[in-house]
Design an enzyme around this catalytic site. Structure first.
Site, short mmCIF file in Angstrom:
data_model
loop_
_atom_site.label_atom_id
_atom_site.label_comp_id
_atom_site.label_asym_id
_atom_site.label_seq_id
_atom_site.Cartn_x
_atom_site.Cartn_y
_atom_site.Cartn_z
N ARG A 102 81.34 15.80 19.23
CA ARG A 102 82.18 16.51 20.21
C ARG A 102 81.24 17.26 21.13
NH1 ARG A 102 87.46 20.23 19.39
NH2 ARG A 102 88.29 18.12 19.34
N GLN A 132 92.33 11.65 19.36
CA GLN A 132 93.63 12.32 19.49
C GLN A 132 94.69 11.33 19.93
OE1 GLN A 132 94.55 15.78 18.99
NE2 GLN A 132 96.53 14.77 19.10
N ASP A 219 99.11 19.91 27.50
CA ASP A 219 97.84 20.41 26.94
C ASP A 219 97.50 21.70 27.69
OD1 ASP A 219 95.36 20.64 25.68
OD2 ASP A 219 94.37 19.14 26.95
N1 NVA Z 1 91.81 19.69 26.88
C1 NVA Z 1 91.49 20.43 25.68
C2 NVA Z 1 91.79 19.60 24.47
C3 NVA Z 1 91.53 20.30 23.16
C4 NVA Z 1 91.81 19.42 21.97
C5 NVA Z 1 90.03 20.85 25.72
O1 NVA Z 1 89.18 20.03 26.08
O2 NVA Z 1 89.74 22.01 25.40
N1 CP Z 2 93.38 18.53 19.07
C1 CP Z 2 92.12 18.80 18.68
O1 CP Z 2 91.19 18.05 18.90
O2 CP Z 2 92.00 19.97 17.98
P1 CP Z 2 90.63 20.70 17.61
O3 CP Z 2 90.04 21.19 18.91
O4 CP Z 2 91.06 21.82 16.71
O5 CP Z 2 89.73 19.73 16.93
#
Ligand code: NVA
Ligand code: CP
Length: 303
Positions: A102, A132, A219
């Site tokens: 990530r 996701q 989101d």
């Molecule tokens: N768009 C959000 C998704 C989190 C799962 C982010 O990147 O913070």
């Molecule tokens: N939806 C999602 O990826 O959640 P986290 O940021 O908690 O991993």
């Protein structure tokens, strides 16, 4: 399937196969049937951003599959002090059987795959969030019976979630509409590709987009890394809220989905969130099952 870098790399058949494996693994987990398909294998999980769902579901997923997972914060790795990705990839490939990462730049994920020799799984970048959306497609299929022909409306920021929903839903023969403020559209190339199918609409008009939707998705307005813009974004995105007024235009049995974490009274009202909590938390649960399918396909377990 060697890697999961982005959903646009997968065909409809490949996605269907992953969803079928995920359904099977979910059934087995619920019925106490062990499935140690990755016995003795180790997944490294590199995080440059926070996570609740992704971290826990990947770690539990590897445990369920008979393997183990290592949490690697980029703050502690040498990558956080500037060690090149190409070196990190070649070193970690000698210890691990797969990497979930990530991070911010999609290019970093692509480079890990290019320079390493083990499967790389994208656990979210600024560009996309394929794991996701696999869980989302699994949830929609469970509840609606099929994907093709169903309409998903995404309300809010044209961000990583919007991009992966466009890629996944269009590939599966769904109709996708996006309602977002001007200047906050999803990736231009993806929109061009989606438009060519005739199943895609992007508009600033939330009521037009939500009309007759089977699934309404939202989101956060400020993603990880955009915290400084949050106050400004609250103003720009105010009309793009999933609330009772907008939901009245969707199909009466429309699902509401959210990848979480959610900000109540921003992108979604507490009322709509709680009315659809069953769907939203099943969606979160399905991260575990869908990612186990990805792990099995990428890291060589037999199904
Ligand atoms: N768009 C959000 C998704 C989190 C799962 C982010 O990147 O913070
Ligand atoms: N939806 C999602 O990826 O959640 P986290 O940021 O908690 O991993």
């Amino acid at each position: 399937m060697k890697h999961l870098l982005k959903l646009a790399d997968l065909t409809a058949d490949e996605i269907t196969e992953l969803l079928n494996i995920a359904d099977q693994l979910k059934y087995e987990k619920k019925n106490g049937v062990p499935h140690p398909l990755l016995k003795g294998k180790t997944l490294g999980m590199i995080f440059s951003k926070s996570s609740t769902r992704t971290r826990v579901s990947f770690e539990v997923g590897m445990f369920d599959l008979g393997g183990s997972a290592l949490f690697l914060s980029s703050r502690d790795l040498q990558i956080g002090r500037g060690e090149p990705v190409e070196d990190t990839a070649r070193v970690l490939s000698r210890y691990l059987d797969g990497i979930m990462i990530r991070t911010f730049a999609q290019q970093e994920v692509e480079d890990l795959a290019k320079y390493g020799s083990i499967p790389i799984i994208n656990g979210l970048t600024d560009y996309c969030h394929p794991c996701q959306v696999l869980a989302d497609l699994m949830t929609i299929r469970e509840r609606k019976g099929a994907l093709a022909g169903k309409k998903l409306c995404f309300v809010g920021d044209g961000n990583n979630m919007a991009n992966s929903l466009i890629a996944g839903c269009i590939t599966m023969g769904m109709q996708v509409s996006v309602a977002c403020p001007a200047g906050h559209e999803p990736d231009a190339k993806l929109m061009q590709w989606a438009s060519e199918t005739g199943n895609f609409l992007c508009t600033t008009d939330v009521q037009q987009a939500i009309q007759d939707a089977d699934v309404v998705y939202t989101d956060v307005w400020a993603s990880m890394g955009q915290e400084d813009e949050a106050a400004e974004r609250r103003k720009v995105f105010a009309p793009y809220q999933v609330n009772a007024v907008n939901m009245a235009l969707a199909k009466p049995d429309a699902m509401v989905m959210h990848c979480l974490p959610a900000h109540r009274e921003e992108e979604i009202t507490a009322e709509v969130f709680e009315q659809h909590a069953d769907e939203i938390f099943e969606e979160a649960e399905n991260r575990l099952h869908a990612q186990k399918a990805v792990l099995v396909k990428c890291m060589g377990g037999e199904q």
